[in-house]
Design a protein around this motif. Structure first.
Motif, mmCIF file in Angstrom:
data_model
loop_
_atom_site.group_PDB
_atom_site.id
_atom_site.type_symbol
_atom_site.label_atom_id
_atom_site.label_comp_id
_atom_site.label_asym_id
_atom_site.label_seq_id
_atom_site.Cartn_x
_atom_site.Cartn_y
_atom_site.Cartn_z
ATOM 1 N N SER A 199 -28.155 88.525 71.278
ATOM 2 C CA SER A 199 -26.817 89.041 70.690
ATOM 3 C C SER A 199 -26.060 87.879 70.234
ATOM 4 O O SER A 199 -26.388 86.623 70.404
ATOM 5 N N ILE A 207 -23.275 88.753 76.234
ATOM 6 C CA ILE A 207 -23.188 90.102 76.320
ATOM 7 C C ILE A 207 -22.223 90.438 77.455
ATOM 8 O O ILE A 207 -22.235 89.936 78.442
ATOM 9 N N ASP A 249 -25.045 97.395 71.626
ATOM 10 C CA ASP A 249 -24.534 96.531 70.838
ATOM 11 C C ASP A 249 -23.822 96.964 69.494
ATOM 12 O O ASP A 249 -23.982 97.078 68.536
ATOM 13 N N SER A 272 -29.095 97.572 66.964
ATOM 14 C CA SER A 272 -28.559 98.002 68.217
ATOM 15 C C SER A 272 -29.583 98.594 69.034
ATOM 16 O O SER A 272 -30.606 99.126 68.601
#
Length: 304
Positions: free
Chosen positions: A123, A127, A198, A207
């Motif tokens: 990411s 996260i 996400d 995502s």
DNA sequence: TATATTTGACCCTA
DNA sequence: TAGGGTCAAATATA
């Protein structure tokens, strides 16, 4: 329920049909459950319905898993025997226990985790997955620029939750963080659905979310706990703006990605059934318009 | 004061 | 035996 399947290696049509039947049963039970929850129908045992729903999903997954022929991810970590966990004690008091001379002599007597049951996610930023993590280490890894950070679940000692994660900056992409999750959350916080969203990614292809169908987790027998969990979750929500739960890989866990539209979500998330037991290329696409609210609610409120 | 983080040490596993 | 995962004392923060 309309289900279009793109299981590349799922050539067992019969099995898939059965899976669909099971999912339909699940929806039906969930619908009944919704009625029960809303107080409309007396005499129907909600707990039984929950069990039926879970059984339907479990059966479906078993069928799908069987079709894909994989069987990994059955690992659960061993609790270090040296550090007796007493759930009634606070974390720190337990850590104090571990600081005893007896424990000190056994320092480092842990078992290195096996390599299965992991979930990796990259990411843009570390996260925030909705779980409470406590950093317990940082290590420079050979041939890497950035150190690896080690986190364990805050409830490791008070609830015996053995989930851990490692976060490391990606070398080639300094803005990217690779998060690797190990183990299941067994803490009460995990009654939130295991969904990783996400939201920062505009592109649906980037995502993904993760749902766990693990019915080994507390369900109907922990109603009181569930209530408490709701409170805990509320607290967690206060603490975490993006309340994404940490997935962990078990035979009943499924990675969901972008093709399923949940009405409650502003963004579209497709169902990409990437489970621990399905190949990453295996995709189950569900017609979003057919996804029942009750199922959705079930996912959001009961799973993991 | 309670809780979380840092960081060097310990020691298991590949 | 090196590397990596965890421990735990020291320190920082709320």
């Amino acid at each position: 329920m309309v289900i279009t399947e793109n299981i590349s290696n799922g050539n067992n049509l019969l099995g898939r049909r059965k899976a669909i039947e099971e999912l339909e049963k699940g929806r039906e039970f969930a619908n009944k459950l919704r009625v029960v929850i809303s107080g409309g129908e007396g005499g129907v045992d909600g707990e039984q319905l929950v069990e039926k729903v879970l059984m339907s999903f479990t059966n479906s997954l078993l069928i799908l898993n069987k079709n894909t022929g994989s069987n990994n991810c059955d690992e659960v970590y061993d609790v270090p025997s040296s550090c007796g966990i007493n759930p009634t004690k606070s974390e720190d008091s337990l850590e104090s226990n571990c600081k005893s001379s007896v424990h000190k002599e056994r320092r480092g007597c842990y078992k290195r985790r096996r390599t299965s049951q992991v979930l990796e996610k990259e990411s843009e930023a570390p996260i925030d997955d909705g779980h409470q993590w406590r950093k317990y280490g940082q290590k420079v890894i050979l041939n890497t620029k950035h150190p690896r950070n080690y986190y364990r679940c805050t409830h490791k000692y008070d609830q015996g939750c053995l989930a851990t994660k490692q976060v490391q900056q990606v070398e080639d992409e300094p803005t990217l963080y690779k998060t690797t999750y190990y183990g299941n959350h067994t803490c009460r916080n995990n009654l939130n659905p295991t969904i990783i969203l996400d939201e920062s990614n505009d592109s649906p292809s980037q995502s993904s979310m993760f749902l766990s169908f693990d019915n080994s987790l507390p369900t109907t027998n922990n109603n009181n706990n569930n209530n408490n969990n709701n409170n805990n979750n509320n607290n967690n929500n206060n603490n975490n703006n993006n309340n994404n739960n940490v997935p962990s890989c078990s035979s009943n866990d499924y990675m969901i990605s972008s093709e399923l539209t949940f009405d409650n979500y502003s963004t579209h998330h497709h169902v990409n059934a990437l489970s621990s037991t399905l190949d990453s290329d295996d995709v189950i696409s569900y017609d979003p318009s057919q996804l029942d609210d009750a199922i959705e609610h079930f996912f959001v409120t009961n799973i993991y």
